[in-house]
Structure formats: structure tokens, C-alpha cells
Design a protein around this motif. Structure first.
Motif, short mmCIF file in Angstrom:
data_model
loop_
_atom_site.label_atom_id
_atom_site.label_comp_id
_atom_site.label_asym_id
_atom_site.label_seq_id
_atom_site.Cartn_x
_atom_site.Cartn_y
_atom_site.Cartn_z
N ASN A 62 0.85 -1.20 0.00
CA ASN A 62 0.00 0.00 0.00
C ASN A 62 0.88 1.24 0.00
OD1 ASN A 62 -2.39 -1.67 0.40
ND2 ASN A 62 -1.64 -1.91 2.50
N ALA A 63 0.70 2.10 -0.98
CA ALA A 63 1.59 3.25 -1.10
C ALA A 63 0.87 4.40 -1.78
CB ALA A 63 2.84 2.87 -1.89
N ALA A 64 1.45 5.58 -1.64
CA ALA A 64 0.98 6.78 -2.32
C ALA A 64 2.18 7.47 -2.93
CB ALA A 64 0.25 7.70 -1.36
N LEU A 65 1.91 8.29 -3.94
CA LEU A 65 3.00 9.01 -4.61
C LEU A 65 2.52 10.39 -5.03
CD1 LEU A 65 5.57 7.78 -7.17
CD2 LEU A 65 4.03 9.62 -7.89
N PHE A 66 3.37 11.38 -4.77
CA PHE A 66 3.14 12.74 -5.24
C PHE A 66 4.17 13.08 -6.30
CE2 PHE A 66 1.44 12.94 -0.87
CZ PHE A 66 0.15 13.39 -1.15
N SER A 67 3.70 13.52 -7.45
CA SER A 67 4.58 14.01 -8.50
C SER A 67 4.51 15.53 -8.48
CB SER A 67 4.14 13.48 -9.87
OG SER A 67 4.95 14.03 -10.89
N LEU A 68 5.62 16.17 -8.07
CA LEU A 68 5.69 17.61 -7.93
C LEU A 68 6.49 18.16 -9.09
CD1 LEU A 68 5.29 16.37 -4.97
CD2 LEU A 68 6.13 18.55 -4.14
N ASN B 4 0.52 16.02 -9.11
CA ASN B 4 -0.25 14.85 -9.48
C ASN B 4 -0.10 13.79 -8.40
OD1 ASN B 4 -2.08 13.73 -11.21
ND2 ASN B 4 -0.69 13.53 -12.94
N PHE B 5 -1.10 12.92 -8.28
CA PHE B 5 -1.15 11.97 -7.19
C PHE B 5 -1.48 10.58 -7.71
CE2 PHE B 5 -4.05 9.57 -4.43
CZ PHE B 5 -3.22 9.32 -3.35
N ALA B 6 -0.90 9.57 -7.07
CA ALA B 6 -1.24 8.17 -7.37
C ALA B 6 -1.22 7.39 -6.06
CB ALA B 6 -0.26 7.56 -8.36
N GLY B 7 -2.01 6.33 -6.01
CA GLY B 7 -2.04 5.48 -4.83
C GLY B 7 -2.30 4.04 -5.22
N CYS B 8 -1.95 3.12 -4.36
CA CYS B 8 -2.24 1.72 -4.61
C CYS B 8 -2.62 1.03 -3.31
CB CYS B 8 -1.05 1.00 -5.24
SG CYS B 8 0.37 0.77 -4.14
N THR B 9 -3.51 0.05 -3.42
CA THR B 9 -3.90 -0.80 -2.31
C THR B 9 -3.68 -2.24 -2.73
OG1 THR B 9 -5.54 0.79 -1.52
CG2 THR B 9 -5.79 -1.49 -0.79
N GLU C 65 1.67 2.56 3.65
CA GLU C 65 2.89 2.27 4.40
C GLU C 65 4.03 3.17 3.98
OE1 GLU C 65 4.62 -1.69 2.67
OE2 GLU C 65 2.46 -1.64 2.27
N SER C 66 3.99 3.64 2.72
CA SER C 66 5.04 4.52 2.20
C SER C 66 4.40 5.61 1.34
CB SER C 66 6.04 3.74 1.35
OG SER C 66 6.70 2.74 2.10
N VAL C 67 4.99 6.80 1.41
CA VAL C 67 4.60 7.90 0.54
C VAL C 67 5.86 8.35 -0.20
CG1 VAL C 67 3.73 10.26 0.40
CG2 VAL C 67 2.74 8.67 2.05
N PHE C 68 5.80 8.29 -1.53
CA PHE C 68 6.95 8.65 -2.36
C PHE C 68 6.73 10.03 -2.97
CE2 PHE C 68 6.72 4.04 -2.34
CZ PHE C 68 8.02 3.68 -2.07
N CYS C 69 7.83 10.77 -3.14
CA CYS C 69 7.80 12.06 -3.81
C CYS C 69 8.76 12.02 -5.00
CB CYS C 69 8.20 13.18 -2.85
SG CYS C 69 7.09 13.40 -1.45
N VAL C 70 8.28 12.48 -6.14
CA VAL C 70 9.10 12.51 -7.35
C VAL C 70 8.85 13.84 -8.05
CG1 VAL C 70 8.99 10.00 -7.64
CG2 VAL C 70 7.31 11.44 -8.78
N GLY C 71 9.61 14.11 -9.10
CA GLY C 71 9.36 15.29 -9.91
C GLY C 71 10.47 16.31 -9.88
N ARG C 72 10.28 17.40 -10.58
CA ARG C 72 11.31 18.43 -10.72
C ARG C 72 11.63 19.13 -9.41
NH1 ARG C 72 9.49 22.56 -14.97
NH2 ARG C 72 11.41 23.60 -14.31
N LEU C 73 10.69 19.12 -8.46
CA LEU C 73 10.95 19.76 -7.17
C LEU C 73 11.68 18.84 -6.20
CD1 LEU C 73 7.63 21.76 -6.63
CD2 LEU C 73 9.84 22.60 -7.46
N ARG C 74 12.17 17.74 -6.69
CA ARG C 74 12.85 16.76 -5.83
C ARG C 74 13.96 17.37 -4.97
NH1 ARG C 74 16.20 11.42 -7.96
NH2 ARG C 74 17.39 11.10 -6.05
N PRO C 75 14.87 18.22 -5.52
CA PRO C 75 15.93 18.78 -4.66
C PRO C 75 15.38 19.55 -3.47
CG PRO C 75 16.47 19.13 -6.97
CD PRO C 75 15.05 18.65 -6.92
#
Length: 389
Positions: free
Chosen positions: A204-210, A215-220, A308-318
Motif C-alpha cells: 500500500n503506497a501513495a506518490l506525489f509528483s511535484l 499529481n497523485f497516485a495510490g495503490c492498495t 505504508e510509504s509515501v513517495f515524492c518525485v518530480g522536478r521539485l525533488r531537490p
């Protein structure tokens, strides 16, 4: 004579599933992964070989006594798939065989297209270039875009510069240019799928693309969440906790650039916020607001989806990496259970294209399995191999 799929059909489908996900494998490894008997696996392999779905792929090294085993593999002639990351700044096209082995990827700056047709032709041209050495027919295309996507065809909420791609015109144009099914997906979904493929233990996870948009994605249980309406995933409209700003205006590149300029920072592009020196007071104010918005976004997801985990990706990563310790500290104070929040390592364009490629492979694998099980209803005898497609 027609009928329902038999146990032999299901065994054959199980062996095919394992080979598509893990080949090359020895017969003993196929037995181990499927739990089927040696005789059953041998029969299924011969059926799949007759279908053109299995070939011998070399011989393993001899260790100790005994005969060496022949590896079973999925032939390149069975076909290939394409995954596309169609971003605002960068576009990447990746072509792989049906085992997920990359044939070639191409990453280029995204051209400024004023018409959907010209954009579709440009993407297909890149795909043809990447597929020059590919064998067999093109089986599936998945294109990931910076927006929300419903039903694999309709794009919602792209940035102003990509408004021309809102709706289903892009999917229709791409479909008309290739002899394979074409589906669209969000860049966030593609990113999360790529992470799931790399981490088999993640449930189970979520992800934010900044990036250009939030943008947002999630999985169960490893299944991507997809809402019934276009509003699903539009987390950017939520209140950020900073003035009157929604999350989109603090956690996207364009929004944060405007926000920082409004606080007195002279930025030509958003990357200057972490690459150039600035007034410390003004920069600290911007970083504090960014931190508050990120805490708000993670909290909203944590209490509704319990990932259980939230991931962040994208151009704002730094910038995310800079504020992440403070984000975790604030979450520890406000939430009874805090998910693991981390920045996912990604290669611009390529990581999203790879996720889109895995989405293509999943669709093709499902169709192959269905073809095996549906053969009985099409009148094939139990001792007669059926075509893969």
C-alpha cells in the motif's frame, strides 16, 4: 467442439505467466515457481512452443554432476511494447520485448505542439525510431501524461501549455496511427507502477509528483487506485495551510515560482531557488510554506488511505530532499501513525516511460492469458495448441 477452459488450459496459462515475468528459466525453475508437476510443465511448455510463445534460450552452466538444463525464454518475434512519457519539458519513448527487456529508449525535449495531430505524429515517429531493431508486431502502447486520466482515454487538468491535449483526442489520434491498442495514463500512476515493479514487498503506497502540476497516485494491495470521476486524484485543489493557497499553487513548479516571486525572490526559473544564493529570510519563508503544504498533502493521504510509504518525485525533488527532515518531524507530532516518506530515485522521463512500459506489458500478458483460456470456447481440442492472439 467448444467448452470451458480445462485444467490443462489453466496450467498452460500459469506457465506462460511465469515465463513472461521471469524468463529465461529452466524447467526446474518453472516447476518451482508454478508448483506444477514435471509432466504438467513439460506438456504446457510444448503447447506454448507450438504457439510460438516459448523458445530455447541457451544452456545453464554445469555445476556438479548431471545434465545441464536448457533455459526457456520468450521469443522476441512474439512482439514488443512501448511506454511513453509525454511531459511538458521532456519526452521519453521506451520500447521493450514482451519480457520487459529494453530494446531502446529515446529522450528528447518536448516540442511545442499546437495541434493534437502533429503531437501524435511526432510521438509515433519517436516510437518508430526506438523500435527499429524490435522484432514481431507492436502489441501495446501506454502514454503517460502530466494530468489526470480517466478510462485510459481522457485527459483532465493539464497545465495551460498542454490544454490542447485535454479530452480524448490524443488517444484517438495515436490509435489511428498504429496497429496496436493505445491507452493513456497519468505520469504519477506510471511512476508508482515502476516503483511497485522494483519493490515486490510494497503493498500500500501513495506518490506525489511535484512537477509542472501536482499529481497523485495510490495503490492498495499493489493495485493502482482509479476513481470513478475525473476529480479523483485532484489533490491540488485542497487547502495547503499557507494563506489562501491551494496545494497546487505551492507544490507545482509554476505555482511555487509565482509564490516565491511574490515573496521577493528574483527567480528566472524554479531551479534557481536551490541553485542560486538568495536572501535568507525570504527563502526561509518560501521553504517553510513549501514544508507546510507538503505536510498537509501527506497528512491528507495518510488519514484516508493509510499507506505504508509515501513517495515524492518530480522536478521539485531537490527542494523536497532539503525539507524532508522537517516534514517528518512535523508529521511525527501531528499523526499517531506516520508512513515512511521518501524521495524516489528517478531518471527524468525514463522512469515514467519505464512505468508506462510495465503497464503495457501487464495488458499484453492479460490478453495472452485470456487467449489461452478462451481457445476452448473457439473450438480447439485439448490436444491442439491455440494461437497466442
Amino acid at each position: 467442439m467448444t467448452g470451458n477452459p480445462t485444467s490443462r488450459d489453466y496450467n498452460k496459462a500459469s506457465v506462460l505467466d511465469v515465463l513472461l515475468s521471469r524468463a529465461p528459466l529452466t524447467r526446474n525453475e518453472v516447476i518451482e515457481f508454478t508448483g506444477l508437476s514435471k509432466a504438467t510443465v513439460s506438456r504446457a511448455v510444448e503447447d506454448l512452443r507450438a504457439d510460438g510463445c516459448v523458445v530455447d534460450g541457451g544452456v545453464d552452466e554445469l555445476t556438479g554432476r548431471g545434465r545441464r538444463s536448457t533455459y526457456l525464454d520468450v521469443p522476441g518475434a512474439l512482439g514488443h511494447v512501448a511506454g511513453i512519457s509525454f511531459g511538458m519539458q521532456t519526452t521519453c519513448v521506451l520500447v521493450s520485448d514482451l519480457r520487459g527487456r529494453e530494446i531502446r529508449h529515446i529522450t528528447v525535449p518536448t516540442m511545442d505542439h499546437q495541434e493534437v495531430r502533429s503531437a501524435a505524429e511526432w510521438l509515433i515517429g519517436l516510437m518508430a525510431e526506438a523500435a527499429e531493431t524490435a522484432e514481431g508486431p507492436l502489441r501495446q502502447v501506454v502514454a503517460a501524461v502530466p494530468g489526470r486520466v480517466r478510462g485510459g482515454t481522457e485527459v483532465f487538468g493539464p497545465r495551460e501549455s498542454m490544454k490542447v491535449f485535454a479530452g480524448s483526442a490524443l488517444q484517438r489520434e495515436l490509435t489511428g496511427l498504429v496497429s496496436a491498442p493505445v491507452l493513456l495514463d497519468s505520469d504519477a500512476n506510471a511512476s508508482l507502477l515502476g516503483i511497485l515493479v522494483e519493490n515486490a514487498a510494497l503493498r500500500n503506497a501513495a506518490l506525489f509528483s511535484l512537477s509542472s502540476i501536482l499529481n497523485f497516485a495510490g495503490c492498495t494491495e499493489r493495485e493502482l487506485l482509479r476513481g470513478r470521476t475525473p476529480s479523483f486524484g485532484d489533490i491540488g485543489v485542497l487547502f495547503s495551510g499557507v494563506g489562501d493557497e491551494p496545494l497546487e499553487e505551492v507544490l507545482s513548479t509554476g505555482g511555487l515560482l509565482r509564490f516565491a516571486r511574490g515573496r521577493g525572490l528574483d527567480l528566472e526559473r524554479i531551479e534557481d531557488l536551490w541553485l542560486q544564493p538568495h536572501d535568507e529570510v525570504a527563502r526561509s519563508e518560501v521553504l517553510d510554506s513549501f514544508t507546510t503544504a507538503l505536510v498537509t498533502a501527506v497528512s491528507a493521504v495518510a488519514v484516508t488511505l493509510d499507506p505504508e510509504s509515501v513517495f515524492c518525485v518530480g522536478r521539485l525533488r531537490p527542494l523536497i530532499e532539503e525539507v524532508l527532515p522537517e516534514v517528518r518531524r512535523r508529521l511525527d507530532k501531528s499523526l499517531p501513525t506516520v508512513p515512511e516518506v521518501k524521495v524516489a530515485p528517478q531518471v527524468l522521463g525514463l522512469s515514467v516511460a519505464r512505468g508506462a512500459m510495465h503497464a503495457s506489458l501487464g495488458l499484453v500478458g492479460d490478453r495472452l492469458r485470456d487467449a489461452v483460456l478462451e481457445a476452448r470456447r473457439q473450438g480447439h481440442r485439448a490436444d491442439q495448441p491455440s494461437p497466442a492472439f
